[in-house]
Every structure is written in C-alpha cells, then in structure tokens.
Design a protein around this motif. Structure first.
Motif, PDB file in Angstrom:
ATOM      1  N   UNK A 366       0.813  -1.221   0.000  1.00  0.00           N
ATOM      2  CA  UNK A 366       0.000   0.000   0.000  1.00  0.00           C
ATOM      3  C   UNK A 366       0.849   1.275   0.000  1.00  0.00           C
ATOM      4  N   UNK A 367       2.143   1.111   0.319  1.00  0.00           N
ATOM      5  CA  UNK A 367       3.010   2.271   0.578  1.00  0.00           C
ATOM      6  C   UNK A 367       2.404   3.131   1.693  1.00  0.00           C
ATOM      7  N   UNK A 368       1.967   2.452   2.741  1.00  0.00           N
ATOM      8  CA  UNK A 368       1.372   3.083   3.917  1.00  0.00           C
ATOM      9  C   UNK A 368       2.466   3.262   4.967  1.00  0.00           C
ATOM     10  N   UNK A 369       2.830   4.513   5.197  1.00  0.00           N
ATOM     11  CA  UNK A 369       3.951   4.807   6.075  1.00  0.00           C
ATOM     12  C   UNK A 369       3.566   5.849   7.128  1.00  0.00           C
ATOM     13  N   UNK A 370       4.465   6.034   8.089  1.00  0.00           N
ATOM     14  CA  UNK A 370       4.313   7.100   9.088  1.00  0.00           C
ATOM     15  C   UNK A 370       5.688   7.692   9.361  1.00  0.00           C
ATOM     16  N   UNK A 371       5.684   8.888   9.903  1.00  0.00           N
ATOM     17  CA  UNK A 371       6.960   9.523  10.271  1.00  0.00           C
ATOM     18  C   UNK A 371       7.270   9.173  11.721  1.00  0.00           C
ATOM     19  N   UNK A 372       8.416   8.543  11.947  1.00  0.00           N
ATOM     20  CA  UNK A 372       8.781   8.126  13.297  1.00  0.00           C
ATOM     21  C   UNK A 372       9.364   9.297  14.090  1.00  0.00           C
ATOM     22  N   UNK A 373       9.815   9.009  15.285  1.00  0.00           N
ATOM     23  CA  UNK A 373      10.303  10.065  16.183  1.00  0.00           C
ATOM     24  C   UNK A 373      11.494  10.819  15.606  1.00  0.00           C
ATOM     25  N   UNK A 374      12.257  10.155  14.705  1.00  0.00           N
ATOM     26  CA  UNK A 374      13.412  10.812  14.066  1.00  0.00           C
ATOM     27  C   UNK A 374      13.019  11.563  12.801  1.00  0.00           C
ATOM     28  N   UNK A 375      11.724  11.541  12.479  1.00  0.00           N
ATOM     29  CA  UNK A 375      11.246  12.246  11.292  1.00  0.00           C
ATOM     30  C   UNK A 375      11.396  11.460  10.006  1.00  0.00           C
ATOM     31  N   UNK A 376      11.843  10.201  10.111  1.00  0.00           N
ATOM     32  CA  UNK A 376      12.012   9.362   8.931  1.00  0.00           C
ATOM     33  C   UNK A 376      10.726   8.566   8.669  1.00  0.00           C
ATOM     34  N   UNK A 377      10.470   8.256   7.387  1.00  0.00           N
ATOM     35  CA  UNK A 377       9.284   7.473   7.056  1.00  0.00           C
ATOM     36  C   UNK A 377       9.557   5.990   7.317  1.00  0.00           C
ATOM     37  N   UNK A 378       8.531   5.303   7.805  1.00  0.00           N
ATOM     38  CA  UNK A 378       8.644   3.895   8.189  1.00  0.00           C
ATOM     39  C   UNK A 378       7.323   3.212   7.875  1.00  0.00           C
ATOM     40  N   UNK A 379       7.375   1.956   7.447  1.00  0.00           N
ATOM     41  CA  UNK A 379       6.154   1.202   7.172  1.00  0.00           C
ATOM     42  C   UNK A 379       5.394   0.941   8.470  1.00  0.00           C
ATOM     43  N   UNK A 380       4.079   1.181   8.442  1.00  0.00           N
ATOM     44  CA  UNK A 380       3.223   0.893   9.593  1.00  0.00           C
ATOM     45  C   UNK A 380       2.850  -0.582   9.592  1.00  0.00           C
ATOM     46  N   UNK A 381       2.250  -1.049  10.676  1.00  0.00           N
ATOM     47  CA  UNK A 381       1.668  -2.379  10.742  1.00  0.00           C
ATOM     48  C   UNK A 381       0.151  -2.258  10.616  1.00  0.00           C
ATOM     49  N   UNK A 382      -0.485  -3.210   9.926  1.00  0.00           N
ATOM     50  CA  UNK A 382      -1.936  -3.210   9.774  1.00  0.00           C
ATOM     51  C   UNK A 382      -2.519  -4.481  10.386  1.00  0.00           C
ATOM     52  N   UNK A 383      -3.733  -4.325  10.946  1.00  0.00           N
ATOM     53  CA  UNK A 383      -4.456  -5.442  11.546  1.00  0.00           C
ATOM     54  C   UNK A 383      -5.927  -5.320  11.192  1.00  0.00           C
ATOM     55  N   UNK A 384      -6.617  -6.446  11.172  1.00  0.00           N
ATOM     56  CA  UNK A 384      -8.065  -6.384  10.968  1.00  0.00           C
ATOM     57  C   UNK A 384      -8.735  -7.558  11.657  1.00  0.00           C
ATOM     58  N   UNK A 385     -10.043  -7.426  11.864  1.00  0.00           N
ATOM     59  CA  UNK A 385     -10.793  -8.513  12.488  1.00  0.00           C
ATOM     60  C   UNK A 385     -12.277  -8.415  12.202  1.00  0.00           C
ATOM     61  N   UNK A 386     -12.946  -9.551  12.181  1.00  0.00           N
ATOM     62  CA  UNK A 386     -14.403  -9.600  12.047  1.00  0.00           C
ATOM     63  C   UNK A 386     -15.000  -9.360  13.427  1.00  0.00           C
ATOM     64  N   UNK A 387     -15.903  -8.380  13.511  1.00  0.00           N
ATOM     65  CA  UNK A 387     -16.447  -8.042  14.824  1.00  0.00           C
ATOM     66  C   UNK A 387     -17.934  -7.671  14.741  1.00  0.00           C
ATOM     67  N   UNK A 388     -18.740  -8.507  14.238  1.00  0.00           N
ATOM     68  CA  UNK A 388     -18.531  -9.909  13.872  1.00  0.00           C
ATOM     69  C   UNK A 388     -19.155 -10.210  12.516  1.00  0.00           C
ATOM     70  N   UNK A 389     -18.889 -11.435  11.991  1.00  0.00           N
ATOM     71  CA  UNK A 389     -19.583 -11.915  10.804  1.00  0.00           C
ATOM     72  C   UNK A 389     -20.923 -12.490  11.240  1.00  0.00           C
ATOM     73  N   UNK A 390     -21.999 -12.117  10.547  1.00  0.00           N
ATOM     74  CA  UNK A 390     -23.335 -12.423  11.048  1.00  0.00           C
ATOM     75  C   UNK A 390     -23.854 -13.842  10.836  1.00  0.00           C
ATOM     76  N   UNK A 391     -23.635 -14.498   9.688  1.00  0.00           N
ATOM     77  CA  UNK A 391     -24.376 -15.728   9.414  1.00  0.00           C
ATOM     78  C   UNK A 391     -24.274 -16.787  10.506  1.00  0.00           C
ATOM     79  N   UNK A 392     -23.067 -17.117  10.934  1.00  0.00           N
ATOM     80  CA  UNK A 392     -22.929 -18.189  11.915  1.00  0.00           C
ATOM     81  C   UNK A 392     -23.266 -17.719  13.322  1.00  0.00           C
ATOM     82  N   UNK A 393     -23.171 -16.396  13.558  1.00  0.00           N
ATOM     83  CA  UNK A 393     -23.677 -15.847  14.821  1.00  0.00           C
ATOM     84  C   UNK A 393     -25.187 -16.059  14.889  1.00  0.00           C
ATOM     85  N   UNK A 394     -25.881 -15.739  13.800  1.00  0.00           N
ATOM     86  CA  UNK A 394     -27.327 -15.958  13.750  1.00  0.00           C
ATOM     87  C   UNK A 394     -27.638 -17.442  13.922  1.00  0.00           C
ATOM     88  N   UNK A 395     -26.879 -18.295  13.247  1.00  0.00           N
ATOM     89  CA  UNK A 395     -27.108 -19.739  13.336  1.00  0.00           C
ATOM     90  C   UNK A 395     -27.015 -20.224  14.777  1.00  0.00           C
TER      91      UNK A 395
END
Length: 423
Positions: A366-395
């Motif tokens: 993605x070229x998703x970066x942030x500027x760190x404490x030294x002002x240099x660009x650095x790749x961020x970390x990404x996370x995701x989660x289902x909160x929640x998926x409905x079908x099996x919850x309904x089941x």
C-alpha cells in the motif's frame, strides 16, 4: 509483500519461516535475491554512466565558453554512446523491476514465531475456551429448520432470485440482522473505532494492496466491463483508505470500523457443513481495522481479540479461540486468531471471526507509512478482524436459544430488536 532487503539479508530465516506455512519454494526465494542483485548492479551502472554524462555535459559547456570547440566536439562524440547505453540500461532496469515484482507477490507473509506448525485446521492450537455449551433436548432443530418454522429466512427464495448462498431474511429474521449490525457498530464505537461507510466495489489496486490479488482472484466476484471486484470483506476498502499515505506518528493508532455486505464465490464448497447459514456467497459483517506503530501491533492484536470475545460474551455464546497453524493461515497474515462458537444443534464449532496481524505485508504493498520520532518514514503495521460476521452468529443464536415457547433473544440485543422472543 515482503521487503526485498529483508529477504536478501535473512535468506535462511525466511526459508525457515515460510516452511511453517508449508511454502517450500527455495528456488523462488533465490530467484528474488538473484533478480535484486541484477537490479542493483544495473542501477549502479546506470547511475555511474549518468553521472559521467552529466559531468561531460558541464565540461562541454565550459570548453565552448572558453573557445575550445574542437576539444568540446571530441567529448561530444563520446556522449552519443553514453546516451544509447543509458537508454538500454533504463529498459533493462524497468524489465528487472517488473520481473522482481512479479516474483515477490508470489511469496506469502512470514508467520510469527508463535505460529504452530501444521497442515490442516485440526492442527490449530486452542488458546482458550469460554462458557458452557447448552444442553438442548433431543428434538432440537438446526438453524435452517428453525428459520423455516418461524419464517425468518427463505433460502429457496434466494435461489430463485440469484442462486444458492444468497438467502432472503424476512420479518424478525431481517430485524435480527439489523439489530446485530447496530449492536456490533455501537460496541466498536465504544472501543474507539471510527465508523466508515464504504464502496462495495474496489479496483485492482485495492485488491492488490491488501493481498487479495493475485492470491484470491478466483474467490472474488469480478465485474469485467468495469474491471472492478465485489469486496470479500470491508478490510479491503477500509485499509485502502490509507494507500499512498504518510501518517504523522501522533496519528497512530488509526482505528476504523465499517459494516458492509461481503461477497465470496466460495468455489468448491459443498456438503452438510455448508448448509443453511454455514457458508454463503453474500453475508453481512462488521469489520475493525487498525494501523499501528510496529512496536504496538502484537499488543493491539490481543486487544482486538478481547474486543471480539467481549461481543460473544455479551451475546451469551460459548466460544473458543484458536491460534491458526501455518497451513491454515491466510496468505497475508503473520498471526491469526479464529473465534468459533458452539452450535448446539449441529454439535460442532463454527468460525465467526478472524483477527489478524499483517505486520508490514500490506503496508509495503500500500506504501502506507508514518513519520517516526526521528522524522524518517517507516512502514506501519496493519491489523483487521471480524467483529462480527453475522451468518454463523445468527445460526448459533437461533440454535442455542431455542425453547419450547420460541427463540429467546439475548438481553443486549433487545433494545435493537424491539422484541425479546421469536415465537
């Protein structure tokens, strides 16, 4: 996408970690290193000749100004050969970069050191179990029969309109869907997530950015005329909001959530385990996504897991948490927890959420970066989660809460449904 510099400097470790995912293509890793070596050599040659050509151009200018035309013409004769070589080297460099990119995207993410070895879901590690499984009478019904009995979901009508895997929710079944979506979004907001309403179609660059393309191309619905894809999860559009973005360090963590329908072809799915709501081509889901500092990502993963567990606890559903083994992990994930609820009528566990840390795998694409404490660009970390998926919850809600008088609605959902019983 893995970083070439890391692969080159840590070849043995890369091969060792990829083997945990049962990815043992040593020749592909070596090809990446070889192509990078060729690319670096070509780049160095191009830089050196370009520097010589630039120096010669300045020298020619000085000689012409000093009236040394003959000497200047002699240097000019050399520049023609340099220009041709610069052109050829530029073409070679472009070709090498393209070939390197094509090989890089075939490598999955490296699994975290805590990921267990294994080939199948049976090799996943049970981290914890919570709640008691309900004891239902012998005549308890599976959710697809309950849906028909109480006129909640019409699977055949969905087949008529579209095809298998596209159910029609009716009456209190439709209201239960809407109640769960609103409940999940409200809980996400309480946890600090900022809601986004998102497109359901994404372009190829978005699919590539989060790792669905080219890995899961066959599982996505494709709109050929417009070269767009129906989203398999809200993770794709939410994470791509930050494609080609440089965030300020103080903006981290970025916390977004979103409700969307999700579309998956689920090619090859069949049998009793995909009956009813167990596996659909279209389903609703609330997704949570975070962009965080690399030092915080595994702490964040645990927090996201606890958020999902909190939802299951409030719904009164027994669940377990699995740490996925290498063979059952997603292509882009470094570590994934699956949450499963117990289906009392089907007598088996049903996956209702996956929470994953991708480290820099997505952000590098993605070229998703942030500027760190030294002002240099650095790749961020990404996370995701289902909160929640409905079908099996309904089941599981329908099956586990069935009584002689109807289906009891969890207390936390009553303000959203407007009723406490389906009868």
């Amino acid at each position: 996408m893995l970083q070439v510099s890391y692969i080159r400097d840590n070849r043995e470790q890369v091969l060792e970690r990829l083997a945990v995912k049962n990815f043992k293509q040593t020749e592909l890793v070596d090809k990446v290193i070889s192509l990078d070596d060729q690319r670096r050599q070509t780049q160095n040659r191009l830089d050196n000749i370009s520097a010589e050509a630039n120096s010669a151009a300045k020298q020619i200018g000085e000689l012409m100004r000093n009236g040394k035309k003959e000497e200047a013409e002699g240097i000019k004769a050399k520049t023609g050969a340099w220009k041709e070589e610069i052109k050829q080297l530029g073409e070679q460099l472009s070709q090498l970069e393209q070939e390197l990119q094509q090989k890089l995207v075939l490598l999955p993410n490296l699994p975290h050191s805590s990921v267990p070895k294994g080939l199948t879901p049976e090799d996943n590690e049970v981290v914890l179990e919570h709640g008691e499984t309900p004891a239902l009478p012998a005549n308890a019904l599976p959710h697809w029969e309950l849906a028909a009995k109480y006129n909640l979901i019409d699977f055949e009508l969905g087949v008529k309109i579209t095809g298998a895997g596209f159910p029609v929710y009716k009456g209190k079944g439709a209201k239960l869907q809407r109640a769960l979506i609103n409940f999940f979004l409200a809980e996400a907001e309480k946890a600090g997530y900022d809601e986004r309403a998102l497109p359901l179609l994404v372009n190829e660059a978005s699919g590539f950015g989060t790792g669905q393309l080219p890995d899961k191309e066959g599982q996505m619905y494709y709109v050929g005329l417009d070269n767009l894809y129906l989203i398999p999860t809200a993770e794709v559009p939410i994470t791509n909001l930050y494609r080609d973005v440089i965030l300020k360090g103080e903006e981290l963590p970025v916390m977004n959530c979103g409700y969307t329908p999700c579309f998956r072809r689920e090619a090859g799915s069949y049998g009793a385990h995909v009956r009813g709501l167990n596996r659909l081509h279209q389903f609703d889901k609330v997704e949570i996504v975070q962009v965080v500092h690399p030092d915080k990502s595994y702490e964040t993963l645990e927090e996201m897991s606890k958020h999902v567990q909190g939802l299951l606890q409030k719904l009164g559903l027994p669940y377990r948490v699995l740490r996925l083994c290498g063979g059952d992990m997603g292509f882009a994930s470094a570590l994934t927890y699956d949450m499963e609820t117990w289906s009392a009528a089907q007598q088996r566990w049903l996956e209702v959420s996956s929470v994953s840390n991708f480290e820099t795998f997505q952000s590098n694409r993605l070229k998703l970066r942030f500027r760190n404490a030294e002002g240099k660009t650095q790749l961020a970390h990404t996370l995701n989660g289902s909160a929640l998926a409905l079908p099996r919850i309904v089941a599981t809600l329908l099956e586990n809460n069935q009584t002689e008088n109807g289906i009891k609605i969890p207390e936390v959902l009553v303000p959203y449904t407007g009723f406490d019983m389906i009868s």
